[in-house]
Structures are given as C-alpha cells and as structure tokens.
Design an enzyme around this catalytic site. Structure first.
Site, PDB file in Angstrom:
ATOM      1  N   LYS A  74       0.864  -1.185   0.000  1.00 33.21           N
ATOM      2  CA  LYS A  74       0.000   0.000   0.000  1.00 33.21           C
ATOM      3  C   LYS A  74       0.895   1.228   0.000  1.00 33.21           C
ATOM      4  O   LYS A  74       1.943   1.237   0.674  1.00 33.21           O
ATOM      5  CB  LYS A  74      -0.893  -0.035   1.249  1.00 33.21           C
ATOM      6  N   SER A 149      -9.770   2.070   2.961  1.00 37.80           N
ATOM      7  CA  SER A 149      -8.854   2.818   2.126  1.00 37.80           C
ATOM      8  C   SER A 149      -7.865   1.956   1.343  1.00 37.80           C
ATOM      9  O   SER A 149      -7.297   2.437   0.362  1.00 37.80           O
ATOM     10  CB  SER A 149      -8.060   3.796   2.996  1.00 37.80           C
ATOM     11  N   SER A 173     -10.005  -0.316   7.134  1.00 37.87           N
ATOM     12  CA  SER A 173      -9.427  -0.098   5.801  1.00 37.87           C
ATOM     13  C   SER A 173      -8.801  -1.321   5.149  1.00 37.87           C
ATOM     14  O   SER A 173      -8.429  -1.264   3.983  1.00 37.87           O
ATOM     15  CB  SER A 173      -8.383   1.014   5.869  1.00 37.87           C
TER      16      SER A 173
END
Lengths: 492, 110, 475
Positions: A74, A149, A173
């Site tokens: 990420k 997210s 997330s």
C-alpha cells in the site's frame, strides 16, 4: 495446476514448476492488461521487480520463506528510493530515504516490491475515491467501489495482479475492501506489527495488515511482519509467533469447543437482508465445524462510529501538521509569507476529505471543546473496549458481517461523508479496542462478494487465523474469481 | 444506556459557527476558498452533530483510553545510532540553501 | 505606590545526553547545519519517537536532588503549533502529568539571608531547531540540529521578588544541574535558557497583578537586566493609572528594554493531548531508589560539612561549593597539604584570581589540586614564606613545573638556619650604625628597615620569624 496464493506459489517455486521471473512477468502482464481499468497502482516497479526475480532464481537473493514472490505495498508504507504518496498530492514527489519496518521484514522474508497500491488519501476514506490519483474500481463490477482505504491492494489481489499485498487498517481499511472485493483481509492486534515507516493517520488506531487470497496466506505474511520493533514505542514487547504453523492439523471438527459470539448490535436494521441471510449461512457452517455459536451484546457499539470520528480526526490533525512545505512534500510557489506558505501548501496539497478531518480534529482538540469532544470520546472508547472485554468472558471469538451491504457504486456516497462513515459501522469497534480481526469471503449478493468478520481477543491472532482457515477449508468463496477474470496460470 | 440516540438521528451542531470554521482553519493552517466555505461549514456541522451524540453517554469516572494496549513506555539506551543524512533528507526538500531549509523571511525571532 | 515584584521562572536546561530525547541522533554543539538531524528529528512521514532512558534518569535525578516527587506515572503530550523550526508541527512535552512535581532550591543573594524557593514542577520535552534570520538573503534559514535535543523545563513558584533573586535562583539551578551532572550548563551554547513571568502588586496585597512573560533570556545577567527594565516599565504603567497587558515580551539587550513579541500565536491554543505514539512513562520505585544512590553529596550538605568539619566561614564554604568541581578541587588540595583552612584561603584567593584573569573553569586550571596541595605543604612546613609562595604559584601557573622544582631552580628555599642569619644580621647592623642609634633613641619604626635589609640581602628567603627574633636580641 499452480494455485495463485502465497502457499501455492511457494510450492510451485520450490517444485520448479515456475520461476520467480515467470511469476513476476505474469503479474506484470496482468497489471498491464487490467490496471488501466482498475487504477489499483500509483507506482509500478516492474524493472526492479524483474531484477529481484532473476536474483531469486539465480539463488543470489535472501532465502526467506517467501523468497521469489512479488508483492505490492500500500502506498502508505515508506519504501526507500520508491515514491510514496499516501494517495495525496502533498506527497506527489516524496521519495523516502528509508524502508518501513514492514517493508524491511517482508523483504527479509524474500518478497520483493512490484508496485505501490492506490488508496484513499492518507487512508481517510472507505471507497478509495479520495485518492489524488483517481478512484480505484472494483474488479467484480467496474461501476462499483472496491471499498477503502486499502482499495488498490484489495483490487490488485482480487484481480490476480499480485498474490498478496499489504494494507493498513485504522477503522476497517483492510477488512472492508477485502469483503467488497471477495478476498481475505487481516488486521492484527494493535501493537502486533510495527508502525514504523507507515505514514500515520491516527496513531492509536493504525495497524498494518494484509490482503491475501486466504487466511493461510495472511498467516504466512504475519509470520514475517509480526514482532517487536524497537523503533515503535507502541509495538508490543512480545516476539512474533509461527502463525502459519498453528493452522495445522485441522480436523473436520476443527472448531470443536470454540465459542463464537454473534454481535447482536450488528444485526440491526442497517444490515441488508440478503447479507443477513449470508451471515446466518456462515454461522451454520461454523456450527458444522464444531463451534458453539451464541448471541452477545456490545451495548456501546452503536456509538463506535461517533467515537472514531472524534479520535481519528484529532490524531490526524496533529499527525498531518508535519506536511508544511518546509522539509518535504508540496510547497505552493509564490507564498510570500510563512503563513501563506503553510496555508496555501496545505490547502492545495490536501484533498477535501482530509481537510474536513483536519478541521474537525483541530477543532475537537481546541480550547473550549477538548473536554466535551476529545476526552468524552476517549472515555466512550474505554467503555466500548470494556464491552468487548466483557463479551470475551463468555465467548472466544466474535462474529458479524464485515459490511452492511455489498460494494456500493462509485460516486454513491462520496458526497455524503456521514453515509460513507457509516459504511464502517461493523469494522470500527474492533479497531477502537485494538483487536485482531479478519474478513473472509463468505457469500455472494447479486453477484458481489460479501465478507464474514471474525474478531478475537488481543493477540489471539493464531486463533482468529485458525478459525478463518477452518472456514476456508470448508468453503470455496475465497476461490472465486471476478467475472471475466481467470486465475493466473489457469490452463497454462 | 439503551435509549441512546444512534448517530443517524443527530442534528447539525450549531455551535460550529462560521467563526469556528475560520478558527479551526487558522489553527490547522488550511487556506479555504470563500466559495467553499458555506458548504464546508454545513458539512462539518453535520459531522460534529453526528459525533455529539456521545455527550449523552454517562462517562462519569471513566479513564480516557489513549492507547488500546496497556503498555509502558519503552526506553532506549543513550547511544548515537544515526549519522549525517542531510544529503538524502534534503533531496526531497522544496527549497534549501547553505544546508538550511529556506522559508519566507520570518520578521521576528520567536 | 509601594510596589512589590512577583517573579516566577521557567528554566529550560539541555540535558547532557549523547543522543536526542526521542532519536539516536547526536547532540554535539556547533555541527554544520542539519547534519545532526535524523529522519525522526526532521519529522519524516512514518517515523516514530523512542524515549532516551538517560534523559529520563537525569530528570528523575533532578527531582531527587531538589526534594521533588518523581512520578511513578507521567505522560508525554503533544503541544501543537506551526513554526518552521518545529518539524512535526508539534513539540513532544509533558503537560498534565510531569515527571517531577514540587521540590525546592536555596537562593542566596549576597548580603541577604538565603531563601528557599519552591519548584512547581520539572518536565521533559524535546527542543526545537533554530531559525536563522541573517544567514540567507531575504529569507529565514532553518537549522534542525538542535531539534529533538532533550530539555528539562524547570518551573518555579512565583516566589521571587527582585531581579537579583531571580538571577540568584537561576544560578542556584545552574549549580544544581551541573553538580548532579545532568547538564554541561554551557550558557553560551544555549544549554540553559529562561523565561520569566513578572507582575507587580501593592506591597501586602495577597492578589497577583497581571503578568507579562519575558522569553528567551540566556544569561544570568540578562535575566536580571530584563527584569529590572520590566519592573520599571510596569511600575510606570501602574503609577500612571494604567493597566499592564498580559503578553509575551522580548528583551532587547542593545536597547536595554523589553518590547512585546509580535503575536505568532494570537490565541496560543496549543491543543495539548496525550501523544498516542508514546505510552505512559512508568518508573518503578526500584529504579528511582537506585538513582537516589547515584546522587553525589549535594551542595547544601557539602557546604554545611565544610563549615562544621573544616571550620570554614559560611561565605568561604558557599564559594567553594559554587560548583562541584571547585568543591572537589578544594578538598583534594586540602587533603594534599593537610590544612583545609589554608587550602580554602588559596582556592578562593590566588587560584580564583588566576582562573578569573585567564577566564578558565576550575576544570581547566593550569595548576591541579595535587600540585597546589604540594605548594601549600611547603608553606605549612615553613620551607617557603607566604610571599614566595605567591611567586612560586605564579611560576607554576605559567607552566614552569611543580612547586619543589621551582623552589629548587630559583633557590627560593627559606633560610631558617640561625647561624647563617646571625652573620647577615650582624653585618647589616654594623654597616648601619646611624639607624641603630635612632632605634636606641626610641625610634622603633626603623625596626622594619632592618628586617627589609635582611630580606633584601637574602633575596627574601630569610625566615621572618627568626630574623625578628635575632634583631630584637641585638638591638
């Protein structure tokens, strides 16, 4: 046939069925094909990945348990020499001079970086739409959001672009996008994995996790990720465990004696009736594995979203103060005073949702409102954590749906922050209490995946993973691929 | 406890006035466009109204929970472990001169 | 209007650790800009603080040394504000729960009885960097080398009533922090900085007046001068019927005046909250007790012992305890010569003068304690006269060697042999018959003349006591 999971690829690499280079090339090919539509990546590192793959093949690379396997991080984890944006314009040009602990440890385990995944800006969002780099789309239906997210990581794994990716979970997330993309999302206990090098959103909630195809893969990653890190003062002072080893042996009645509590507050009116049906099927499966399923109540849970939207913005307003245009990141040109430098750089560098949270966070900490908002929320957080602790007196694990409904349409909630916030109603509670939790693919509603969430006591990662693994041995939801997507290496 | 309002039933928080928005923007050093202010203020009033439901919760005598784990501060040995990183660190700086980070002139020393 | 000043100090002491409060970067003074600021100090995204055990121990030692309470549980908080020399946009400090509460220091203004000034608290925090306003054309340059250096902020109760007391209080704290070894106390390097809160009130009024805060006073002298100016200024305002505005002011040493600081934070809303990156600091009582045992004998106790055991005056004992190095030097020199009073006289006299002349700390003295002790031993034994002792000391100071070497090389050994001196005395009396007559006629003042002649004839080496005795016999 090669199974596109960490465990499967390990076997294939060890058995010589495939080389690391072939694997990496296959991933890059799929990324090239699918990523333009999905927008799962912010930065690709194809060239260096191929180099690493060749090194692994020639035996020159470190021989860790995940040697030769490319993964994605990420874009919130700092990677030395590779741009790290956190999905924000303010970090568009930021190239960290160091690696996050998670990145370092997974590299020691033998993985290498194939790309940095797209995400909601600074992990603030539940749809991956707040990214400066445009929204990520859901491989199951390109008109829908993959959640967020960690939406880029989830979409990349769901579409088979990479076998696994890291994510971070502050209020859901990792779990929510995993559920909406039909993969496995694991959030370890707070303090189980170092936060060093993970760009902070809300320090007391942020935790590194994983997006994988299976719970077994989550355990394989956690084997390397977990453990004390002297660079993070909130990292638990206990060594990591061999989580993957705790998954076997597994009998047909693997969950015999495990008491699972269904959270009553999750079952209210907000839950899509079709998801409710999926969940009740899930409980039947767990019962079939020997688990004792009962209902428990967490009376303060309905307040968890409100608690979260005070605590997280408060911490974020302070954590994001360092983005001031002085030492790194965007500086808006033409500012002729210090004040202008700050307000213009920050005003231009942060997107709408981030600015909203900074404003709310700064305000709830300010004179006159601190007690009524910030302190009140931290007290409520304690009561909520107490609710969880009390529940764990009578059950070993808590269960619920991961989300109230399957993936929503892109654009559906982005203009209504509160509707967006409420999408995390089932994931925020465990995050506030710092519990290990996992979302596994558990059913389908209108052709879209939905997830089952399991939550354990603090540091009961092994139990949570074992329970999820038992479930996956019994079911095939995690083996489904999105429509039009074939499994990599399928039929040669 | 059971008659707690759920967040969905909340009213916008009037106490977050337009002046409060400006104060918050100043505290957090965010430039706001005049055009965006009314809608932003309205949205933030709704968000704050949404979190205000907590105020009905009885938290008398409850210790605020700052950390999810009951940890103690670890202490490190007093050793120098870092060496000069100026070149690498300043590679991502917007404006440096003579090894210093350059910012618009600050009129008065603080 | 009979006004009384009420002053409280906030003193920032840089702790003498090798590495920073929350990072492993070095704290050496004077390095090239930004070469001692690591990624943590620079607030790089993703970095996290880890506290320095030694800084914590030093703060606790200060608490123990001043009789304060060392908290079992204290908390690091974030103080949020924007400034270019504050990399993270917040300073990690302690707010509601500091590591040390209470305690006191003795404050002595020469000519006044010492007073005990209570301390409110002492807390740990990280320093900010430095904004340089003259280093770059039309811009401010930021050097973050100092960012993250460990500071102990010591806050006194508002119990000081004059600039002199405030200066003395700062000296007393300087003495203590250097004594217990938690700071190098190097004022010129900014190792100790002070903010002073000052208000005036009618003498006898129990209520406090409106106070101003004077920031960033980095020497004892500036504390006193700035407070003198501010007392004068506030006095004029009040006597003119005006009201003092609560504000932060700066002292301009060139103008010798204070002026209001331009408001960088008009509301000063620091939004303190507990730092979620740092769990509470918990100190076991065992850890604190162990620290107690590492404390040296403290200045007050040592001063009392010097008076009681060595019979020194209170003033000499106080001067010898101005620093631990001086007290150590004195005791070493005294032990070496076996006469503590003599050692006290020399350390506060000739040695202090020489150090002062060359602007040296006692640690850098050109004559070591053992060497001075050896010289004093010769004085005690009568080998050397007091006058020659001073000469030998100066020679030692200029590096000519040890006392005995110099005495031998210069032939300075005192002549105490009576038969040698008899011959010299007789010669002098014989060649000065006029003066002998004068003396015998009752002009006893010429006695000194004869002594002088003998000393001159012996180049000052004659033992004065024996010379006196021989002259008296013969005259």
């Amino acid at each position: 046939m090669i199974e596109f999971s960490l465990a499967g690829l390990r076997r294939a690499l060890d058995g010589g069925e495939i080389s690391s280079r072939e694997l990496t090339e296959a991933c890059l090919r799929r990324i090239e094909e699918r990523n333009p539509a999905l927008n799962a990546f912010v930065t690709l590192c194809g060239e260096s990945a191929l180099k690493e793959a060749s090194r692994a093949d020639s035996g020159k690379a470190a021989d860790g348990p995940l040697a030769g396997i490319p993964i994605a991080h990420k874009d919130i984890f700092c990677t030395r020499g590779v741009r790290t944006t956190a999905g924000s314009r303010i970090l568009d040009n930021f190239v960290p001079p160091y690696d996050a602990t998670v990145v370092e440890r997974l590299a020691q385990a033998g993985t290498f970086l194939i790309g940095k995944t797209n995400m909601d800006e600074f992990a603030m969002g539940s749809s991956s739409e707040t990214s400066y780099y445009g929204p990520v789309l859901n491989p199951w239906d390109l008109s829908r959001s993959p959640g967020g997210s960690s939406g880029g990581s989830a979409a990349a794994v769901a579409a088979g672009l990479v076998p696994a990716a890291t994510g971070t979970d502050t209020g859901g997330s990792v779990r929510q996008p995993a559920a909406l993309c039909g993969i496995t999302g694991f959030r370890p206990s707070y303090g189980r994995v170092s936060r060093y090098g993970m760009i902070a959103f809300a320090s007391s909630l942020d935790q590194a996790g994983s997006l994988t195809r299976t719970a077994e893969d989550a355990a394989l990653l956690l084997d390397s990720m977990a453990g004390h890190d002297p660079r993070d003062s909130t990292c638990a002072q206990r060594p990591g465990e061999r989580y993957s080893a705790a998954l076997s042996p597994m009998s047909a009645r693997a969950l015999e004696g495990v008491r699972i509590g269904v959270v009553k507050e999750f079952m209210g009116e907000g839950l899509d009736p079709r998801c409710r049906q999926v969940f009740s099927d899930n409980m039947a499966t767990l019962r079939g594995l020997g688990a004792a399923v009962s209902e428990v109540s967490l009376p303060r849970l309905p307040l968890s979203v409100a608690v979260y939207y005070v605590v997280a913005p408060a911490e974020c307003s302070s954590n994001l103060a360092r983005f001031d245009g002085v030492r790194f990141g965007l500086r808006e040109s033409g500012a002729d005073s210090l004040e202008a430098l700050y307000t213009q750089s920050r005003g231009a560098g942060f997107g709408e949702e981030v600015r909203r949270r900074i404003l709310v966070g700064g305000w709830v900490l300010s004179k006159g409102y601190f007690d009524a908002y910030y302190l009140k929320a931290q007290r409520a957080r304690r009561l909520l954590a107490n609710d969880f602790a009390r529940a764990f007196e009578s059950v070993d694990m808590l269960a619920g749906p991961t989300t109230p409904a399957p993936a929503f349409a892109v654009g559906e909630k982005i203009n209504d922050p509160i509707q967006m916030y409420l999408n995390d109603v089932y994931t925020i509670g465990a995050a506030l209490a710092g519990l290990p939790c996992i979302s596994v693919p558990a059913g389908s509603v209108d052709g879209l995946p939905v997830g089952l969430q399991l939550m354990g006591r603090p540091f009961a990662e092994a139990e949570v993973l074992r329970c999820a693994h038992a479930y996956q041995l019994e079911t095939n939801w995690h083996r489904l691929w999105p429509p039009g997507t074939t499994a990599p290496f399928d039929a040669g | 406890m059971n008659n707690l309002k759920t967040p969905k039933q909340s009213e916008p928080a009037a106490e977050f006035s337009d002046a409060e928005l400006l104060r918050a923007a100043h505290l957090t050093r965010l430039a706001l466009d005049d055009g965006e202010k009314p809608e932003l203020a309205a949205t933030l009033r709704r968000i704050i109204g949404f979190v205000r439901v907590l105020q009905e919760l009885d938290t008398e005598g409850v210790e605020p929970m700052v950390h999810p784990l009951d940890l103690r501060l670890p202490l490190r040995a007093d050793e120098v472990t870092e060496s000069d990183m100026r070149t690498e660190a300043q590679a991502c700086a917007p404006d440096v001169a003579k090894g210093l980070y350059r910012v618009p002139r600050v009129i008065e020393p603080a | 209007m009979n006004l009384e000043a009420v002053i409280g100090l906030e003193i920032h002491v840089q702790l003498a650790t090798r590495s920073k409060m929350f990072s492993g970067a070095p704290t050496v003074f004077g390095a090239a800009p930004n070469t001692q600021a690591c990624l943590v100090d620079l607030g790089f995204p993703g970095t996290l603080p880890v506290a320095n055990r030694e800084a914590v121990a030093m703060a606790a030692r200060f608490g123990l040394a001043t009789g304060g309470r060392v908290a079992e549980h204290s908390v690091f908080a974030r103080k949020n504000y924007f400034y270019p020399d504050l990399p993270k946009g917040y300073q990690i400090s302690q707010y509601e729960l500091p590591i040390v509460s209470g305690g006191a220091v003795e404050v002595a203004v020469p000519g006044h009885a010492p007073r005990t000034i209570e301390l409110t608290r002492a807390h740990l925090e990280e320093d900010a960097g430095k904004s340089l306003h003259d280093a770059l054309p039309n811009a401010t340059g930021v050097d973050l080398n100092r960012a993250g250096a460990p500071l102990l902020e010591i806050v006194t109760e508002p119990q000081l009533h004059s600039p002199e007391e405030a200066g003395a209080c700062m000296r007393s704290i300087h003495q203590m922090v250097t004594w217990i070894g938690i700071s190098d106390g190097a004022m010129q390097e900014g190792s100790m900085r002070c903010d002073a809160n000052i208000s005036l009130r009618k003498r006898g009024d129990p209520n406090l007046g409106t106070r101003t805060e004077i920031k960033n006073l980095n020497s004892f002298r500036f504390v006193e001068r700035a407070l003198r100016c501010e007392i004068r200024r506030q006095g004029e305002v009040l006597r003119g019927g005006g009201a003092v505005a609560q504000e932060t002011r700066l002292y301009d040493s060139r103008m010798d005046a204070t002026r209001p600081m331009r408001d960088k934070e008009e509301a000063n809303d620091y939004r303190y909250f507990p730092d979620p990156d740092l769990p509470p600091l918990v100190l076991e009582s065992g850890f604190v007790e162990e620290l107690r045992h590492t404390l040296p004998e403290l200045p007050g106790a040592r001063q009392d012992r010097f008076e009681a055991d060595y019979g020194l005056s209170a003033e000499d004992a106080r001067r010898l305890c101005e620093s631990r190095a001086t007290a150590d030097y004195f005791e070493a020199a005294g032990r070496a010569c076996g006469d503590m009073v003599l050692a006290a006289r020399w350390v506060t006299g000739d040695l202090a003068a020489a150090l002062n002349r060359d602007a040296l700390d006692i640690g850098a003295s050109r004559v070591g304690a053992g060497e001075l002790g050896a010289l004093l031993a010769r004085l005690r034994e009568g080998v050397l006269s007091g006058k020659l002792g001073k000469e030998v000391f100066q020679a030692m100071w200029s590096g000519e060697g040890g006392a005995d070497d110099i005495i031998a090389a210069r032939g300075l050994k005192q002549i105490s042999d009576t038969s040698t001196l008899e011959g010299i005395v007789d010669d002098i009396l014989a060649s000065h018959s006029d003066q002998v007559s004068q003396y015998r006629e009752g002009n006893t003042r010429v006695f000194g003349f004869f002594v002088g002649q003998v000393m001159r004839a012996t180049k000052g080496r004659a033992n004065p006591a024996i010379v006196n005795e021989l002259l008296r016999e013969r005259l």
